[in-house]
Design a protein around this motif. Structure first.
Motif, PDB file in Angstrom:
ATOM      1  N   CYS A 131       3.207  -0.761   5.638  1.00  0.00           N
ATOM      2  CA  CYS A 131       3.712   0.099   4.810  1.00  0.00           C
ATOM      3  C   CYS A 131       4.750   1.096   5.626  1.00  0.00           C
ATOM      4  O   CYS A 131       5.359   1.928   4.954  1.00  0.00           O
ATOM      5  CB  CYS A 131       2.905   0.996   4.071  1.00  0.00           C
ATOM      6  SG  CYS A 131       1.914   0.013   2.890  1.00  0.00           S
ATOM      7  N   ARG A 132       5.014   0.560   6.966  1.00  0.00           N
ATOM      8  CA  ARG A 132       6.080   1.413   7.704  1.00  0.00           C
ATOM      9  C   ARG A 132       5.740   2.848   7.911  1.00  0.00           C
ATOM     10  O   ARG A 132       6.624   3.487   8.025  1.00  0.00           O
ATOM     11  CB  ARG A 132       7.344   1.025   7.366  1.00  0.00           C
ATOM     12  CG  ARG A 132       7.833  -0.373   7.297  1.00  0.00           C
ATOM     13  CD  ARG A 132       8.157  -0.990   8.632  1.00  0.00           C
ATOM     14  NE  ARG A 132       8.481  -2.255   8.967  1.00  0.00           N
ATOM     15  CZ  ARG A 132       8.802  -2.588   9.979  1.00  0.00           C
ATOM     16  NH1 ARG A 132       8.987  -2.085  11.140  1.00  0.00           N
ATOM     17  NH2 ARG A 132       8.805  -4.298  10.030  1.00  0.00           N
TER      18      ARG A 132
ATOM     19  N   LEU B 142       0.649   5.334   0.648  1.00  0.00           N
ATOM     20  CA  LEU B 142       1.710   4.608   1.484  1.00  0.00           C
ATOM     21  C   LEU B 142       2.339   3.419   0.792  1.00  0.00           C
ATOM     22  O   LEU B 142       3.539   3.428   1.207  1.00  0.00           O
ATOM     23  CB  LEU B 142       0.730   4.096   2.924  1.00  0.00           C
ATOM     24  CG  LEU B 142       0.061   5.263   3.778  1.00  0.00           C
ATOM     25  CD1 LEU B 142      -0.710   4.558   4.974  1.00  0.00           C
ATOM     26  CD2 LEU B 142       1.062   6.053   4.335  1.00  0.00           C
ATOM     27  N   HIS B 143       1.516   2.741   0.124  1.00  0.00           N
ATOM     28  CA  HIS B 143       2.180   1.574  -0.604  1.00  0.00           C
ATOM     29  C   HIS B 143       3.329   2.020  -1.599  1.00  0.00           C
ATOM     30  O   HIS B 143       4.313   1.662  -1.397  1.00  0.00           O
ATOM     31  CB  HIS B 143       1.198   0.871  -1.261  1.00  0.00           C
ATOM     32  CG  HIS B 143       1.474  -0.630  -1.599  1.00  0.00           C
ATOM     33  ND1 HIS B 143       1.282  -1.002  -2.960  1.00  0.00           N
ATOM     34  CD2 HIS B 143       2.167  -1.478  -0.961  1.00  0.00           C
ATOM     35  CE1 HIS B 143       1.966  -2.157  -2.980  1.00  0.00           C
ATOM     36  NE2 HIS B 143       2.333  -2.653  -1.740  1.00  0.00           N
TER      37      HIS B 143
ATOM     38  N   ARG C 265       5.087   4.760  -1.446  1.00  0.00           N
ATOM     39  CA  ARG C 265       6.132   5.232  -0.798  1.00  0.00           C
ATOM     40  C   ARG C 265       6.843   4.299  -0.149  1.00  0.00           C
ATOM     41  O   ARG C 265       8.327   4.403  -0.246  1.00  0.00           O
ATOM     42  CB  ARG C 265       5.703   6.342   0.140  1.00  0.00           C
ATOM     43  CG  ARG C 265       6.886   6.952   0.953  1.00  0.00           C
ATOM     44  CD  ARG C 265       6.411   8.019   2.090  1.00  0.00           C
ATOM     45  NE  ARG C 265       5.629   7.284   3.112  1.00  0.00           N
ATOM     46  CZ  ARG C 265       5.186   7.470   4.016  1.00  0.00           C
ATOM     47  NH1 ARG C 265       4.976   9.089   4.339  1.00  0.00           N
ATOM     48  NH2 ARG C 265       4.658   6.905   4.956  1.00  0.00           N
ATOM     49  N   HIS C 266       6.161   3.085   0.303  1.00  0.00           N
ATOM     50  CA  HIS C 266       7.205   2.176   0.870  1.00  0.00           C
ATOM     51  C   HIS C 266       8.082   1.383   0.012  1.00  0.00           C
ATOM     52  O   HIS C 266       9.296   0.930   0.235  1.00  0.00           O
ATOM     53  CB  HIS C 266       6.128   1.290   1.503  1.00  0.00           C
ATOM     54  CG  HIS C 266       6.501   0.020   2.347  1.00  0.00           C
ATOM     55  ND1 HIS C 266       7.645   0.019   3.352  1.00  0.00           N
ATOM     56  CD2 HIS C 266       6.462  -1.126   1.811  1.00  0.00           C
ATOM     57  CE1 HIS C 266       8.044  -0.844   3.586  1.00  0.00           C
ATOM     58  NE2 HIS C 266       7.409  -1.874   2.946  1.00  0.00           N
ATOM     59  N   HIS C 267       7.431   1.246  -1.151  1.00  0.00           N
ATOM     60  CA  HIS C 267       8.170   0.430  -2.300  1.00  0.00           C
ATOM     61  C   HIS C 267       8.844   1.284  -3.012  1.00  0.00           C
ATOM     62  O   HIS C 267       9.929   0.766  -3.838  1.00  0.00           O
ATOM     63  CB  HIS C 267       7.466  -0.464  -3.127  1.00  0.00           C
ATOM     64  CG  HIS C 267       6.673  -1.508  -2.334  1.00  0.00           C
ATOM     65  ND1 HIS C 267       5.507  -1.387  -1.770  1.00  0.00           N
ATOM     66  CD2 HIS C 267       7.040  -2.811  -2.162  1.00  0.00           C
ATOM     67  CE1 HIS C 267       5.197  -2.770  -1.118  1.00  0.00           C
ATOM     68  NE2 HIS C 267       6.352  -3.263  -1.547  1.00  0.00           N
TER      69      HIS C 267
ATOM     70  N   HIS D 288      11.808   2.296  -1.639  1.00  0.00           N
ATOM     71  CA  HIS D 288      13.259   1.818  -1.419  1.00  0.00           C
ATOM     72  C   HIS D 288      13.727   0.782  -1.997  1.00  0.00           C
ATOM     73  O   HIS D 288      13.128   0.090  -2.477  1.00  0.00           O
ATOM     74  CB  HIS D 288      12.937   1.198   0.341  1.00  0.00           C
ATOM     75  CG  HIS D 288      14.131   1.054   1.032  1.00  0.00           C
ATOM     76  ND1 HIS D 288      15.164  -0.218   0.476  1.00  0.00           N
ATOM     77  CD2 HIS D 288      14.649   1.441   2.127  1.00  0.00           C
ATOM     78  CE1 HIS D 288      16.146  -0.260   1.399  1.00  0.00           C
ATOM     79  NE2 HIS D 288      15.721   0.984   2.383  1.00  0.00           N
TER      80      HIS D 288
ATOM     81  N   ARG E 147      12.936  -2.611  -1.874  1.00  0.00           N
ATOM     82  CA  ARG E 147      11.695  -3.105  -1.889  1.00  0.00           C
ATOM     83  C   ARG E 147      10.698  -2.911  -3.554  1.00  0.00           C
ATOM     84  O   ARG E 147      10.053  -3.306  -3.596  1.00  0.00           O
ATOM     85  CB  ARG E 147      10.832  -2.516  -0.940  1.00  0.00           C
ATOM     86  CG  ARG E 147      11.402  -3.110   0.442  1.00  0.00           C
ATOM     87  CD  ARG E 147      10.235  -2.597   1.711  1.00  0.00           C
ATOM     88  NE  ARG E 147      10.494  -0.979   1.660  1.00  0.00           N
ATOM     89  CZ  ARG E 147      11.038  -0.684   2.625  1.00  0.00           C
ATOM     90  NH1 ARG E 147      11.679  -1.070   3.363  1.00  0.00           N
ATOM     91  NH2 ARG E 147      11.091   0.798   2.662  1.00  0.00           N
TER      92      ARG E 147
ATOM     93  N   TRP F 133       1.976  -7.232  -2.064  1.00  0.00           N
ATOM     94  CA  TRP F 133       2.120  -7.055  -0.737  1.00  0.00           C
ATOM     95  C   TRP F 133       1.982  -8.359   0.192  1.00  0.00           C
ATOM     96  O   TRP F 133       2.020  -8.307   1.492  1.00  0.00           O
ATOM     97  CB  TRP F 133       1.334  -6.049  -0.383  1.00  0.00           C
ATOM     98  CG  TRP F 133      -0.228  -6.299  -0.507  1.00  0.00           C
ATOM     99  CD1 TRP F 133      -0.786  -6.369  -1.525  1.00  0.00           C
ATOM    100  CD2 TRP F 133      -1.159  -6.959   0.520  1.00  0.00           C
ATOM    101  NE1 TRP F 133      -2.039  -6.944  -1.434  1.00  0.00           N
ATOM    102  CE2 TRP F 133      -2.395  -7.175  -0.123  1.00  0.00           C
ATOM    103  CE3 TRP F 133      -0.931  -7.238   1.863  1.00  0.00           C
ATOM    104  CZ2 TRP F 133      -3.501  -7.714   0.589  1.00  0.00           C
ATOM    105  CZ3 TRP F 133      -2.016  -7.433   2.596  1.00  0.00           C
ATOM    106  CH2 TRP F 133      -3.349  -7.891   2.077  1.00  0.00           C
TER     107      TRP F 133
END
Length: 334
Positions: free
Chosen positions: A68-69, A149-150, A152-154, A156, A159, A166
């Protein structure tokens, strides 16, 4: 901390060598120790860009964070009890965790798994986990963390369309089917479908401590029951350079006098033997495998209870010091 290298001195390819990162089981303190080691490995290569990340139990949490960067500074801050933004709620929930589990239900966790061991269908230690009582622990904080985390990552824009999925073949989360004893690599294209939080919770559900995770009508528990690292799953893959962080092994153990620590070291010796055998097999396939384990200084602060959150920051601080230089080792070990 000691590092042991198997395989060629260096991998020579026309293109960039594909890198595999294996993050092993080890409980709360194993995650803290691996965080310190990852900080040092990050100084050599961008760990989140590894071509394949395999996470087992505690290692699955870090594997999910890397996928998740999550910035390394943020991962370190979490281990130090400092979080902000979307991680604030999960940190508050984690503060409620206790070093010992709630009393389990007074019934075996998996009689079918215990029976499979009697017919030699699974290794004895795998079958023994079926006799453990049915755990009652809940991974509330862990699920909150991975979900945050997941999510927030997506956020973007590029994404957002993939937010519900995932699985990309680059991250495998290891768990074990609690009724058959079979290892499952969530995230692998051939594995059962699961959300990232569900996969991580399954990988971290220690039998006898936590309630088995239910995914697709089946029950899953900690992948560390099958193997502390699942390093062997990299056999046959195209990764050429492998870094293994194994909190439950130790290539240079200490020699404590306390009986309970002596017992713990015996278990470590067995796990170390199994790990190095798997590393040697990969080395014979032409892969360069660097195995990093806790050394005497790390073991002294880790103690016997890998689930004790009160030692987390101390373990991290020691790991940051002992892991410096571990990944620059160039020695060849047969």
């Amino acid at each position: 901390m000691p590092a042991v290298v198997f395989g060629p001195d260096r991998v020579i390819r026309r293109e960039r060598a594909k890198v595999g990162l294996v993050l092993g089981a080890g409980g709360v303190l194993g995650a803290a120790w691996m965080t310190g080691a990852l900080v040092r490995l990050q100084e050599r290569l961008p760990v989140a860009d590894a071509d394949l990340i395999v996470g087992t139990s505690a290692g699955s949490v870090l594997a999910a964070a890397l996928r998740c960067r999550a910035p390394m500074d943020e991962i370190v801050a979490w281990q130090c009890g400092d979080a902000s933004g979307v991680l604030t709620e999960s940190m508050a929930l984690a503060a409620q965790d206790r070093p010992l589990p709630p009393w389990p239900h007074p019934r075996p966790g998996s009689l079918s798994l215990a029976r499979a061991a009697l017919f030699l269908q699974v290794p004895p230690w795998v079958g023994a986990s079926g006799w453990l009582p049915h755990g009652r622990g809940q991974h509330v904080a862990l699920r909150s963390l991975v979900s945050a985390l997941h999510w927030r990552h997506h956020q973007h824009p590029q994404r957002a369309a993939q937010a519900g999925s995932w699985v990309d073949g680059h991250t495998w989360i290891v768990a074990m089917d609690y009724d058959t004893g079979h290892r499952v690599l969530f995230g692998h294209p051939e594995a059962p479908r699961a959300s990232l939080p569900d996969a991580v919770v399954a990988s971290c559900s220690i039998p006898g401590w936590y309630e088995p995770a239910r995914i697709g009508g089946r029950r899953y528990v900690d992948g560390g029951v099958r193997s502390a690292t699942s390093l062997s799953v990299l056999g046959g893959t195209d990764v050429q350079e492998v870094y293994v962080l194994a909190p439950m092994a130790s290539t240079q153990p200490d020699h404590p006098l306390q009986p309970h620590l002596q017992l713990e070291r015996r278990v470590r010796r067995l796990l170390t033997h199994l790990l190095l055998r798997e590393a040697k097999a990969l080395g014979e396939q032409g892969k360069r495998v660097t195995v990093v384990t806790p050394g005497p200084r790390d073991l002294a602060v880790i103690g016997a209870n890998l689930m004790d959150p009160k030692r987390r920051q101390a373990v991290l601080e020691v790991s940051l010091g002992t892991s410096a230089g571990s990944f620059g080792l160039q020695a060849q070990v047969a």
